[in-house]
Motif scaffolding. Structure first.
Motif, short mmCIF file in Angstrom:
data_model
loop_
_atom_site.label_atom_id
_atom_site.label_comp_id
_atom_site.label_asym_id
_atom_site.label_seq_id
_atom_site.Cartn_x
_atom_site.Cartn_y
_atom_site.Cartn_z
N LYS A 181 0.37 5.34 -2.74
CA LYS A 181 -0.54 5.11 -3.86
C LYS A 181 -1.60 6.21 -3.95
CE LYS A 181 -0.19 0.22 -4.78
NZ LYS A 181 -0.81 -1.11 -4.65
N ILE A 210 -5.51 2.20 -13.31
CA ILE A 210 -6.47 1.79 -12.28
C ILE A 210 -7.83 2.41 -12.58
CG2 ILE A 210 -5.84 3.72 -10.74
CD1 ILE A 210 -6.50 1.86 -8.35
N ILE A 251 -18.53 -1.62 0.04
CA ILE A 251 -18.37 -0.25 0.55
C ILE A 251 -19.72 0.45 0.45
CG2 ILE A 251 -17.21 1.98 0.22
CD1 ILE A 251 -14.75 0.47 -0.76
N TRP A 307 -14.46 7.57 4.86
CA TRP A 307 -13.33 7.91 3.98
C TRP A 307 -13.31 9.42 3.72
CZ3 TRP A 307 -12.27 10.03 -0.82
CH2 TRP A 307 -11.02 9.74 -1.38
N LEU A 318 -12.82 1.49 8.66
CA LEU A 318 -12.08 1.81 7.44
C LEU A 318 -10.59 1.49 7.63
CD1 LEU A 318 -11.89 3.28 4.64
CD2 LEU A 318 -11.69 5.42 5.92
N SER A 361 0.00 2.36 0.97
CA SER A 361 -1.34 2.91 0.74
C SER A 361 -1.25 4.43 0.59
CB SER A 361 -2.27 2.60 1.91
OG SER A 361 -2.15 1.27 2.32
N MET A 414 -9.66 -2.08 7.17
CA MET A 414 -9.64 -2.56 5.78
C MET A 414 -8.25 -2.38 5.16
SD MET A 414 -13.17 -0.80 4.47
CE MET A 414 -13.11 -1.37 2.77
N HIS A 415 -7.42 -1.57 5.81
CA HIS A 415 -6.08 -1.26 5.29
C HIS A 415 -5.02 -2.10 5.97
CE1 HIS A 415 -8.26 2.29 3.87
NE2 HIS A 415 -7.25 2.56 3.08
N PRO A 416 -3.85 -2.25 5.32
CA PRO A 416 -2.77 -2.98 5.98
C PRO A 416 -2.26 -2.21 7.20
CG PRO A 416 -2.04 -2.11 3.85
CD PRO A 416 -3.49 -1.80 3.97
N TRP A 464 -14.42 -4.79 -2.17
CA TRP A 464 -14.96 -4.69 -0.81
C TRP A 464 -16.42 -4.24 -0.84
CZ3 TRP A 464 -10.22 -1.98 -1.78
CH2 TRP A 464 -9.09 -2.57 -1.21
N ILE A 491 -10.83 3.39 -10.30
CA ILE A 491 -11.14 3.52 -8.88
C ILE A 491 -12.41 2.73 -8.48
CG2 ILE A 491 -11.79 5.20 -7.06
CD1 ILE A 491 -8.77 5.07 -7.59
N PHE A 551 0.71 7.88 -10.47
CA PHE A 551 0.19 6.54 -10.19
C PHE A 551 0.40 5.62 -11.39
CE2 PHE A 551 -2.67 3.03 -9.73
CZ PHE A 551 -2.64 2.75 -8.38
N PHE A 557 -1.97 8.85 -6.92
CA PHE A 557 -3.21 8.92 -7.68
C PHE A 557 -3.77 10.35 -7.68
CE2 PHE A 557 -7.73 8.98 -8.27
CZ PHE A 557 -7.85 8.26 -9.45
N PHE A 608 -11.70 -1.18 -8.82
CA PHE A 608 -10.72 -1.63 -7.82
C PHE A 608 -11.39 -1.79 -6.46
CE2 PHE A 608 -7.83 -0.68 -4.31
CZ PHE A 608 -6.88 -1.67 -4.49
N HIS A 609 -12.18 -0.81 -6.08
CA HIS A 609 -12.79 -0.84 -4.75
C HIS A 609 -13.96 -1.79 -4.62
CE1 HIS A 609 -10.38 2.83 -4.41
NE2 HIS A 609 -10.46 2.68 -3.11
C1 HEM Z 1 -15.51 5.49 -0.86
C2 HEM Z 1 -14.79 5.02 0.14
C3 HEM Z 1 -13.42 4.41 0.01
C4 HEM Z 1 -12.96 3.38 0.76
C5 HEM Z 1 -13.72 2.68 1.90
C6 HEM Z 1 -11.61 3.07 0.30
C7 HEM Z 1 -10.81 2.06 0.82
C8 HEM Z 1 -9.62 1.66 0.26
C9 HEM Z 1 -8.84 0.52 0.71
C10 HEM Z 1 -9.22 -0.41 1.86
C11 HEM Z 1 -7.75 0.44 -0.08
C12 HEM Z 1 -6.62 -0.60 -0.01
C13 HEM Z 1 -5.45 -0.04 0.72
C14 HEM Z 1 -4.24 -0.94 0.62
O1 HEM Z 1 -4.38 -2.17 0.59
O2 HEM Z 1 -3.15 -0.40 0.59
C15 HEM Z 1 -7.83 1.52 -1.03
C16 HEM Z 1 -6.90 1.77 -2.00
C17 HEM Z 1 -6.91 2.86 -2.82
N1 HEM Z 1 -7.85 3.84 -2.87
FE1 HEM Z 1 -9.55 3.87 -1.81
N2 HEM Z 1 -11.28 3.93 -0.71
C18 HEM Z 1 -12.35 4.76 -0.93
C19 HEM Z 1 -12.41 5.77 -1.88
C20 HEM Z 1 -11.38 6.15 -2.71
C21 HEM Z 1 -11.45 7.25 -3.66
C22 HEM Z 1 -12.68 8.13 -3.86
C23 HEM Z 1 -10.24 7.30 -4.28
C24 HEM Z 1 -9.76 8.25 -5.35
C25 HEM Z 1 -10.18 9.51 -5.47
C26 HEM Z 1 -9.42 6.23 -3.75
C27 HEM Z 1 -8.14 5.91 -4.15
C28 HEM Z 1 -7.46 4.77 -3.81
C29 HEM Z 1 -6.20 4.35 -4.41
C30 HEM Z 1 -5.44 5.07 -5.52
C31 HEM Z 1 -5.85 3.13 -3.79
C32 HEM Z 1 -4.62 2.26 -4.08
C33 HEM Z 1 -4.98 1.28 -5.17
C34 HEM Z 1 -3.98 0.14 -5.35
O3 HEM Z 1 -3.62 -0.50 -4.35
O4 HEM Z 1 -3.58 -0.10 -6.47
N3 HEM Z 1 -10.15 5.56 -2.79
N4 HEM Z 1 -8.98 2.24 -0.80
#
Ligand code: HEM
Length: 106
Positions: free
Chosen positions: A24, A46, A57, A65, A10, A21, A13-15, A55, A48, A39, A28, A51-52
Motif C-alpha cells: 500500500k 484515500i 499520532i 515514521w 510504530l 502495508s 501499530m502495524h500488523p 490513531w 492520508i 494506490f 501510494f 485515514f491516519h
Molecule cells: C506521521 C506518522 C505516520 C504513522 C505513525 C503512520 C502509521 C500507519 C499505520 C499504523 C498504518 C496501517 C498499516 C496497516 O494496517 O497495514 C498506515 C497505513 C498507511 N500509511 Fe501511514 N503513517 C504515518 C504517515 C504516513 C504518511 C506521511 C504517508 C504518505 C505519504 C502514509 C501512507 C500510508 C498509506 C498509503 C497507508 C495504507 C492505507 C490503507 O491501509 O489503506 N503514512 N500508516
C-alpha cells in the motif's frame, strides 16, 4: 521499523505481516511522486490525514515514521540532494497526519 529501537511503538501499530502495508505504501508513493496512480487503481481513494486520524499520532510517532523513511531512502541509490528533497517533502503529509490526529484525539 523492526530495526530501529525508536520505531518499536510504530511497529506495534502495524500488523505482524507487513506485506500488504508495504504494498500500500509503495503504491501510494508511486502516485504521490508523480508516477502511476497504483494506490487508487488497486485500493481506491484515500486521504492520508483522515485515514491516519484513527490513531493518536503525535510528534514522536511522526518522527519515528520519518526516521524509518530516512533509513529506507538511504538504502536507495539516490543522490544526496534527491534523498534530502524527498525527506523534506514527506514531512509535509507527516505533519498533516499529526494535525488531523490532534483534531480528533485532542
Ligand atoms: C506521521 C506518522 C505516520 C504513522 C505513525 C503512520 C502509521 C500507519 C499505520 C499504523 C498504518 C496501517 C498499516 C496497516 O494496517 O497495514 C498506515 C497505513 C498507511 N500509511 Fe501511514 N503513517 C504515518 C504517515 C504516513 C504518511 C506521511 C504517508 C504518505 C505519504 C502514509 C501512507 C500510508 C498509506 C498509503 C497507508 C495504507 C492505507 C490503507 O491501509 O489503506 N503514512 N500508516
Amino acid at each position: 521499523m523492526d530495526e530501529l529501537p525508536d520505531a518499536a511503538d510504530l511497529r506495534r501499530m502495524h500488523p505482524e505481516n507487513l506485506e500488504q502495508s508495504r504494498d500500500k505504501l509503495a503504491c501510494f508513493l508511486s502516485g504521490w511522486l508523480g508516477g502511476p496512480k497504483l494506490f487508487s487503481e488497486k485500493y481506491g481513494s484515500i486521504s492520508i490525514p483522515s485515514f491516519h486520524a484513527q490513531w493518536p499520532i503525535d510528534e514522536a510517532r511522526s518522527a519515528a515514521w520519518l526516521s524509518c523513511m530516512e533509513r529506507a531512502i538511504a538504502l536507495q541509490p539516490f543522490s544526496l540532494e534527491f534523498a534530502e528533497y524527498l525527506l523534506t517533502q514527506l514531512r509535509v503529509p507527516a505533519h498533516r497526519v499529526v494535525q488531523a490526529s490532534r483534531a480528533r484525539h485532542g
